[in-house]
Motif scaffolding. Structure first.
Motif, PDB file in Angstrom:
ATOM      1  N   LEU A   1       6.899  -9.339  -1.428  1.00  0.00           N
ATOM      2  CA  LEU A   1       6.139  -8.468  -0.527  1.00  0.00           C
ATOM      3  C   LEU A   1       5.035  -7.758  -1.302  1.00  0.00           C
ATOM      4  N   GLU A   2       5.375  -7.242  -2.499  1.00  0.00           N
ATOM      5  CA  GLU A   2       4.394  -6.520  -3.314  1.00  0.00           C
ATOM      6  C   GLU A   2       3.204  -7.398  -3.673  1.00  0.00           C
ATOM      7  N   TYR A   3       3.472  -8.523  -4.300  1.00  0.00           N
ATOM      8  CA  TYR A   3       2.387  -9.366  -4.808  1.00  0.00           C
ATOM      9  C   TYR A   3       1.539  -9.957  -3.689  1.00  0.00           C
ATOM     10  N   PHE A   4       2.185 -10.538  -2.692  1.00  0.00           N
ATOM     11  CA  PHE A   4       1.438 -11.200  -1.623  1.00  0.00           C
ATOM     12  C   PHE A   4       0.588 -10.209  -0.842  1.00  0.00           C
ATOM     13  N   LEU A   5       1.180  -9.078  -0.482  1.00  0.00           N
ATOM     14  CA  LEU A   5       0.419  -8.102   0.292  1.00  0.00           C
ATOM     15  C   LEU A   5      -0.638  -7.415  -0.568  1.00  0.00           C
ATOM     16  N   ALA A   6      -0.387  -7.303  -1.882  1.00  0.00           N
ATOM     17  CA  ALA A   6      -1.393  -6.714  -2.762  1.00  0.00           C
ATOM     18  C   ALA A   6      -2.665  -7.549  -2.756  1.00  0.00           C
ATOM     19  N   VAL A   7      -2.516  -8.852  -2.873  1.00  0.00           N
ATOM     20  CA  VAL A   7      -3.686  -9.734  -2.829  1.00  0.00           C
ATOM     21  C   VAL A   7      -4.393  -9.602  -1.484  1.00  0.00           C
ATOM     22  N   SER A   8      -3.622  -9.570  -0.407  1.00  0.00           N
ATOM     23  CA  SER A   8      -4.210  -9.452   0.928  1.00  0.00           C
ATOM     24  C   SER A   8      -4.926  -8.113   1.100  1.00  0.00           C
ATOM     25  N   ALA A   9      -4.322  -7.043   0.577  1.00  0.00           N
ATOM     26  CA  ALA A   9      -4.943  -5.724   0.679  1.00  0.00           C
ATOM     27  C   ALA A   9      -6.248  -5.672  -0.116  1.00  0.00           C
ATOM     28  N   GLU A  10      -6.219  -6.240  -1.322  1.00  0.00           N
ATOM     29  CA  GLU A  10      -7.449  -6.289  -2.118  1.00  0.00           C
ATOM     30  C   GLU A  10      -8.534  -7.077  -1.380  1.00  0.00           C
ATOM     31  N   ALA A  11      -8.133  -8.143  -0.715  1.00  0.00           N
ATOM     32  CA  ALA A  11      -9.099  -8.979   0.005  1.00  0.00           C
ATOM     33  C   ALA A  11      -9.750  -8.218   1.152  1.00  0.00           C
ATOM     34  N   THR A  12      -8.985  -7.400   1.867  1.00  0.00           N
ATOM     35  CA  THR A  12      -9.569  -6.620   2.961  1.00  0.00           C
ATOM     36  C   THR A  12     -10.515  -5.557   2.412  1.00  0.00           C
ATOM     37  N   GLY A  13     -10.177  -4.990   1.247  1.00  0.00           N
ATOM     38  CA  GLY A  13     -11.077  -4.042   0.604  1.00  0.00           C
ATOM     39  C   GLY A  13     -12.370  -4.718   0.179  1.00  0.00           C
ATOM     40  N   PHE A  14     -12.258  -5.912  -0.372  1.00  0.00           N
ATOM     41  CA  PHE A  14     -13.433  -6.690  -0.771  1.00  0.00           C
ATOM     42  C   PHE A  14     -14.319  -6.951   0.451  1.00  0.00           C
TER      43      PHE A  14
ATOM     44  N   THR B   1      -5.264 -11.180 -10.863  1.00  0.00           N
ATOM     45  CA  THR B   1      -4.047 -10.782 -11.569  1.00  0.00           C
ATOM     46  C   THR B   1      -2.832 -10.804 -10.656  1.00  0.00           C
ATOM     47  N   MET B   2      -2.961 -10.245  -9.458  1.00  0.00           N
ATOM     48  CA  MET B   2      -1.812 -10.176  -8.559  1.00  0.00           C
ATOM     49  C   MET B   2      -1.452 -11.550  -7.999  1.00  0.00           C
ATOM     50  N   PHE B   3      -2.450 -12.373  -7.743  1.00  0.00           N
ATOM     51  CA  PHE B   3      -2.198 -13.749  -7.297  1.00  0.00           C
ATOM     52  C   PHE B   3      -1.459 -14.502  -8.402  1.00  0.00           C
ATOM     53  N   PHE B   4      -1.901 -14.296  -9.626  1.00  0.00           N
ATOM     54  CA  PHE B   4      -1.281 -14.913 -10.790  1.00  0.00           C
ATOM     55  C   PHE B   4       0.200 -14.537 -10.853  1.00  0.00           C
ATOM     56  N   GLY B   5       0.489 -13.234 -10.773  1.00  0.00           N
ATOM     57  CA  GLY B   5       1.867 -12.761 -10.848  1.00  0.00           C
ATOM     58  C   GLY B   5       2.716 -13.231  -9.686  1.00  0.00           C
ATOM     59  N   GLY B   6       2.161 -13.204  -8.485  1.00  0.00           N
ATOM     60  CA  GLY B   6       2.915 -13.619  -7.299  1.00  0.00           C
ATOM     61  C   GLY B   6       3.284 -15.086  -7.320  1.00  0.00           C
ATOM     62  N   SER B   7       2.351 -15.922  -7.748  1.00  0.00           N
ATOM     63  CA  SER B   7       2.650 -17.356  -7.786  1.00  0.00           C
ATOM     64  C   SER B   7       3.726 -17.657  -8.826  1.00  0.00           C
TER      65      SER B   7
END
Length: 468
Positions: free
Chosen positions: A111-124, A323-329
């Motif tokens: 939940l942390e890693y996947f949503l972190a990437v998604s949250a960063e993407a919405t900020g971008f 970084t977060m995508f890297f860790g999540g995968s």
């Protein structure tokens, strides 16, 4: 039932991860760590939390979050030194607490890693649409700027940037670290530039009251600061991702420690300075916007500087996603490696030495959430999973020290056992201080994880099959 707490061995993990190539050094890890923590957190969260929970005292919230993160970071550093394997808190938890607890930590971290990437993407997407496309007179239709929960159809920019990051991750560690190393220097320089320029436009009246009375709530009137600190933990999850890269790090006993500690030190300096200047330029009541730094520069009529900050935000958010995508995968790979998720997720490409199938699954899920769910809802959910892992890893230092079969000649957390207990208790406290909706949502996620484990995981677990 007793077998669900059977403990995995470090040797088995090291053997299983031997297909991954060790290419990361201390400077690469610091770049990856700063790449994660200096992203949406610094360019967006200070404004939101100042407006909603703490006023200018958001500076204190960031300082508290950073200090607690620093303590937890040392716990992660000790675990990484003792267990240089993929999977971060999931793998650590499986060795110390047993498979079931390890699984729950892994499930929470998904939940942390996947949503972190998604949250960063919405900020971008917010920065890109409002400050780049708008400059060229391009305005996307409302339907393509937001998901259904915000009255649109799909956040097109957010979904596309996830795919770009996925392309980079597919091409292995070397490409990722080259991009991170260059981009981190640029974005840190831009943040320093914002602080240096912005300090001349501070109005001291914006700091009064520093901690507005309307935010004073239990406990001891510190509820607002505590809630803000719990929320901004989202900004400090980079070192957790660094631990996930232990299996691809050269001499992890030394380099992971340097990466984590270096990340925390740089993060606390930049966050506190940035938040202080931001709330000094603009009154906190006006900062509940998706691009507070760019907005602040518009207020003081520095249009050219605004574009520089936008560039820094885009670079910062982009590297955080890497970084977060890297860790999540790598986490999904570790769960597949152990049979708790479908076996095909634990395979490693012989050509690029990356977990290709895990990356594909991560791409699909992260693209969906980025395109459909608002940033604020994503960020609050991320924190609960992060804090849960923080608590278990902090307390876990105590049984780790008692394990005679795990030799750690590298870093050890100082002030043992006081510091591990304190960092664990702080993590539990911040879980309690999260909004009720967040706690309910994450509780539902954990219940689903328990169901999945007993329906699928326990039947396919390599550890359980070895017992048989």
């Amino acid at each position: 039932m007793k077998n669900i707490f059977k403990k995995e061995s470090v040797a088995n993990y090291v053997k299983a991860d031997s297909h991954l190539v060790r290419t990361l050094h201390a400077k690469d890890l610091v770049a990856l760590g700063i790449g994660a923590v200096i992203g949406t957190g610094i360019f967006i969260l200070p404004g939101h939390e100042a407006a909603l929970h703490a006023g200018p005292a958001v500076v204190i919230a960031f300082l508290v979050a950073a200090l607690v993160s620093g303590m937890v970071g040392m716990a992660y550093a000790e675990f990484s030194s003792a267990m240089p394997v993929a999977g971060s808190a999931y793998s650590f938890g499986s060795v110390i607490y047993g498979e079931f607890i390890g699984w729950l930590l892994g499930w929470a971290l998904i939940l942390e890693y996947f949503l972190a990437v998604s949250a960063e993407a919405t900020g971008f997407a917010s920065y890109f649409n409002d400050n780049i496309l708008a400059t060229f007179g391009i305005t996307l239709p409302k339907a393509l700027q937001a998901g259904p929960l915000e009255g649109g159809v799909i956040n097109l920019t957010a979904g596309l940037i996830v795919l770009v990051v996925a392309f980079i991750i597919f091409h292995g560690v070397n490409l990722s670290k080259r991009i991170e190393n260059i981009a981190v220097v640029v974005k840190v320089a831009i943040i320093i530039l914002f602080v240096v320029v912005g300090v001349f436009y501070i109005k001291t009246s914006n700091y009064v009251p520093f901690y507005p009375a309307k935010f004073h709530s239990t406990p001891f009137g510190l509820g607002g600061i505590s809630t803000a600190a719990a929320t901004v933990f989202f900004a400090f999850i980079g070192f957790d991702a660094l631990a996930a890269n232990s299996a691809e790090t050269v001499d992890p006993g030394k380099n992971v420690v340097k990466g984590i500690i270096g990340t925390v030190i740089v993060a606390v300096v930049l966050y506190v300075a940035f938040s202080f200047v931001l709330t000094g330029i603009v009154h906190y009541t006006k900062l509940n916007v998706d691009d507070p730094a760019a907005y602040a520069l518009k207020v003081i009529h520095l249009g050219a500087w605004n574009k520089v900050i936008t560039l820094g935000a885009l670079i910062g958010i982009f590297t955080a996603m890497i970084t977060m995508f890297f860790g999540g995968s790598r986490l999904v790979y570790a769960l597949g490696r152990d049979g708790l998720l479908p076996k095909f997720l634990g395979s490693v490409s012989s050509k690029r030495a990356v977990p290709t199938n895990a990356i594909i699954i991560a791409t699909i899920i992260q693209t969906f959430f980025a395109a459909m769910v608002p940033l604020t809802q994503l960020a609050s959910l991320i924190n609960a999973g992060t804090l849960l892992a923080f608590a278990f890893i902090s307390f876990g230092v105590i049984p780790l020290r008692r394990r005679k079969d795990i030799i750690n000649d590298g870093f050890k957390m100082p002030l043992y056992p006081v510091l591990p207990v304190l960092s664990g208790l702080f993590s539990v406290y911040f879980i309690i201080m999260l909004p009720n909706l967040t706690k309910i949502s994450v509780s539902i996620w954990l219940v689903l994880g328990v169901i999945f484990y007993f329906v699928y995981g326990i039947r396919h677990s390599k550890l359980q099959q070895a017992e048989d």
